[in-house]
Design a protein around this motif. Structure first.
Motif, mmCIF file in Angstrom:
data_model
loop_
_atom_site.group_PDB
_atom_site.id
_atom_site.type_symbol
_atom_site.label_atom_id
_atom_site.label_comp_id
_atom_site.label_asym_id
_atom_site.label_seq_id
_atom_site.Cartn_x
_atom_site.Cartn_y
_atom_site.Cartn_z
ATOM 1 N N LYS A 1 0.891 -1.161 -0.026
ATOM 2 C CA LYS A 1 -0.012 -0.119 -0.006
ATOM 3 C C LYS A 1 0.839 1.249 0.020
ATOM 4 O O LYS A 1 1.937 1.351 0.814
ATOM 5 C CB LYS A 1 -0.952 0.048 1.313
ATOM 6 N N SER A 2 0.461 2.189 -0.635
ATOM 7 C CA SER A 2 1.309 3.476 -0.840
ATOM 8 C C SER A 2 1.280 4.359 0.506
ATOM 9 O O SER A 2 2.214 5.051 0.659
ATOM 10 C CB SER A 2 0.446 4.279 -2.122
ATOM 11 N N LYS B 1 8.623 -20.146 7.187
ATOM 12 C CA LYS B 1 8.136 -19.838 8.630
ATOM 13 C C LYS B 1 7.896 -18.645 8.595
ATOM 14 O O LYS B 1 6.882 -18.593 9.675
ATOM 15 C CB LYS B 1 9.613 -20.206 9.309
ATOM 16 N N VAL B 2 8.248 -17.616 7.831
ATOM 17 C CA VAL B 2 7.909 -16.136 7.908
ATOM 18 C C VAL B 2 6.945 -15.773 7.080
ATOM 19 O O VAL B 2 6.480 -14.538 7.286
ATOM 20 C CB VAL B 2 9.070 -15.236 8.396
ATOM 21 N N GLY B 3 6.983 -16.349 5.725
ATOM 22 C CA GLY B 3 6.324 -15.833 4.595
ATOM 23 C C GLY B 3 4.935 -15.194 4.894
ATOM 24 O O GLY B 3 4.511 -14.139 4.380
ATOM 25 N N SER B 4 4.143 -15.834 5.532
ATOM 26 C CA SER B 4 2.629 -15.532 5.723
ATOM 27 C C SER B 4 2.629 -14.482 6.543
ATOM 28 O O SER B 4 1.785 -13.683 6.366
ATOM 29 C CB SER B 4 1.863 -16.786 6.469
ATOM 30 N N THR B 5 3.376 -14.176 7.478
ATOM 31 C CA THR B 5 3.676 -13.009 8.243
ATOM 32 C C THR B 5 3.900 -11.858 7.733
ATOM 33 O O THR B 5 3.355 -10.691 7.683
ATOM 34 C CB THR B 5 4.536 -13.370 9.344
ATOM 35 N N VAL B 6 4.992 -12.040 6.565
ATOM 36 C CA VAL B 6 5.211 -10.931 5.712
ATOM 37 C C VAL B 6 4.156 -10.488 4.929
ATOM 38 O O VAL B 6 3.894 -9.277 4.847
ATOM 39 C CB VAL B 6 6.652 -11.416 4.704
ATOM 40 N N ARG B 7 3.421 -11.474 4.289
ATOM 41 C CA ARG B 7 2.421 -11.073 3.587
ATOM 42 C C ARG B 7 1.331 -10.469 4.027
ATOM 43 O O ARG B 7 0.798 -9.400 3.805
ATOM 44 C CB ARG B 7 1.804 -12.496 2.890
ATOM 45 N N LYS B 8 0.893 -11.076 5.355
ATOM 46 C CA LYS B 8 -0.108 -10.385 6.190
ATOM 47 C C LYS B 8 0.408 -8.718 6.365
ATOM 48 O O LYS B 8 -0.508 -7.699 6.443
ATOM 49 C CB LYS B 8 -0.330 -10.837 7.565
ATOM 50 N N ASP B 9 1.736 -8.417 6.729
ATOM 51 C CA ASP B 9 2.011 -7.292 7.014
ATOM 52 C C ASP B 9 1.851 -6.114 5.785
ATOM 53 O O ASP B 9 1.682 -5.238 6.064
ATOM 54 C CB ASP B 9 3.485 -7.195 7.787
ATOM 55 N N ILE B 10 2.118 -6.770 4.534
ATOM 56 C CA ILE B 10 1.963 -6.005 3.554
ATOM 57 C C ILE B 10 0.586 -5.716 3.432
ATOM 58 O O ILE B 10 0.272 -4.574 3.037
ATOM 59 C CB ILE B 10 2.396 -6.891 2.330
ATOM 60 N N ALA C 1 8.322 -14.815 15.523
ATOM 61 C CA ALA C 1 8.564 -13.997 16.760
ATOM 62 C C ALA C 1 9.618 -13.292 16.570
ATOM 63 O O ALA C 1 9.556 -12.005 16.946
ATOM 64 C CB ALA C 1 8.629 -14.943 18.233
ATOM 65 N N ASP C 2 10.682 -13.861 16.199
ATOM 66 C CA ASP C 2 12.053 -13.022 16.143
ATOM 67 C C ASP C 2 11.914 -12.013 14.951
ATOM 68 O O ASP C 2 12.375 -11.050 15.022
ATOM 69 C CB ASP C 2 13.112 -14.125 15.591
ATOM 70 N N PHE C 3 11.112 -12.357 13.795
ATOM 71 C CA PHE C 3 10.771 -11.622 12.781
ATOM 72 C C PHE C 3 10.109 -10.232 13.062
ATOM 73 O O PHE C 3 10.326 -9.168 13.102
ATOM 74 C CB PHE C 3 10.246 -12.098 11.435
ATOM 75 N N ASN C 4 8.991 -10.505 14.081
ATOM 76 C CA ASN C 4 7.984 -9.277 14.341
ATOM 77 C C ASN C 4 8.794 -8.332 15.404
ATOM 78 O O ASN C 4 8.558 -7.176 15.396
ATOM 79 C CB ASN C 4 6.796 -10.048 15.207
ATOM 80 N N LYS C 5 9.692 -9.089 16.153
ATOM 81 C CA LYS C 5 10.454 -8.334 17.140
ATOM 82 C C LYS C 5 11.297 -7.234 16.226
ATOM 83 O O LYS C 5 11.415 -6.197 16.681
ATOM 84 C CB LYS C 5 11.199 -9.237 17.984
ATOM 85 N N ALA C 6 12.138 -7.970 15.321
ATOM 86 C CA ALA C 6 12.944 -7.177 14.570
ATOM 87 C C ALA C 6 12.226 -6.111 13.858
ATOM 88 O O ALA C 6 12.884 -4.867 13.683
ATOM 89 C CB ALA C 6 13.877 -7.886 13.484
ATOM 90 N N VAL C 7 11.041 -6.548 13.100
ATOM 91 C CA VAL C 7 10.476 -5.455 12.297
ATOM 92 C C VAL C 7 9.834 -4.225 13.230
ATOM 93 O O VAL C 7 9.967 -3.021 12.982
ATOM 94 C CB VAL C 7 9.242 -6.074 11.556
ATOM 95 N N ASP C 8 9.366 -4.885 14.392
ATOM 96 C CA ASP C 8 8.705 -3.732 15.347
ATOM 97 C C ASP C 8 9.820 -2.693 15.779
ATOM 98 O O ASP C 8 9.611 -1.326 15.645
ATOM 99 C CB ASP C 8 8.108 -4.319 16.363
#
Length: 270
Positions: A89-90, A113-122, A258-265
């Motif tokens: 999203k712009s 392991k993390v792809g679905s989380t990345v897709r949801k965040d997008i 969990a590690d991805f969410n922590k790093a992104v946040d």
């Protein structure tokens, strides 16, 4: 018969014989000229054939030839070479950049392991995704699967960003992703077989033709230059605002949700 008549007959016969010999000599000369001319043509043709064969033999083939192919930019890209791939999203203020090589086993692990989380965040507008395709494993290992798969991803991107993300996920799935030393992605038929699991690509004649024709081969080569230009050392590499996102060890990419969410946040707050 008188001696006079006999002499005349002999003279006439000799004259006819002389004329016939002259005609035969002319015919023989003409024949020799034709043979010489034909031989010269044959020599020239052979030389030309050898020259053509040498030229053809020296022409680059395969991925060497792709370097000089016309650059076809996939739809849904920007930049002078069409190598900027940003999806989301712009309204999203931050952009997560991910560097990946299609043959990379760790990239496959990350996606699973993390792809679905990345897709949801997008989809939620948490961040935009900037994709950078790499092909360095084709240099380090035998094969051309990284380049061929990246070209196929370009064909999927040309269909839609959603088709691209779905196809990328399918490539990295446990079912379809080969071992690092197994160059299955070199085969167009295998890439099309994977694409048939993606609704937007299943039976898509234009997509299949682009894969088989190597329409986006040159684009894949241009896209992969970004990896070296940015000085990236391995895949997957995740960056936000120029900062590399890592897991708990501070070195490797986050390979759990969990590690991805922590790093992104943390990066979103920075």
């Amino acid at each position: 018969m008188s001696k006079r008549n006999s002499q005349s007959a002999k003279t006439a016969a000799r004259e006819r014989l002389r004329q016939e010999r002259e005609r035969q000599a002319k015919r023989d000369k003409a024949k020799r000229q034709v043979i010489v001319a034909a031989s010269a043509v044959a020599v020239l043709a052979a030389a030309g054939g050898i020259g053509y064969a040498v030229v053809q033999g020296n022409k680059p083939t395969g991925w060497d030839a792709a370097k000089s192919k016309p650059l076809v930019k996939p739809a849904n890209t920007t930049g002078s070479d069409g190598t900027t791939v940003v999806i989301g999203k712009s309204s999203a203020k931050k952009t997560l950049t991910i560097y990946e090589d299609p043959r990379c086993p760790i990239c496959s692990m990350f996606e699973q392991k993390v792809g679905s989380t990345v897709r949801k965040d997008i989809d939620d507008g948490k961040f935009k995704l900037r994709y950078v395709g790499a092909t360095f494993l084709d240099t380090n290992l035998p094969g051309v699967g990284s380049k061929n798969a990246l070209s196929a991803l370009g064909a999927a991107l040309n269909v839609s960003p959603e088709a691209f993300l779905d196809y990328r996920a399918a490539m990295y799935s446990a079912k379809w992703h080969p071992g690092e030393n197994d160059d299955k992605f070199k085969d167009d038929a295998y890439l099309i077989k994977i694409a048939d699991t993606v609704p937007a690509l299943k039976g898509n004649a234009a997509f299949q033709k682009a894969v088989q024709d190597g329409t986006y081969d040159r684009w894949a080569l241009e896209e992969s230059k970004i990896f070296d230009k940015d000085g990236i050392q391995g895949t997957p590499t995740l960056k936000m605002d120029g900062k590399t996102l890592t897991g708990p060890d501070g070195k490797n990419p986050p390979l759990s949700e969990a590690d991805f969410n922590k790093a992104v946040d943390a990066a979103l707050k920075g």
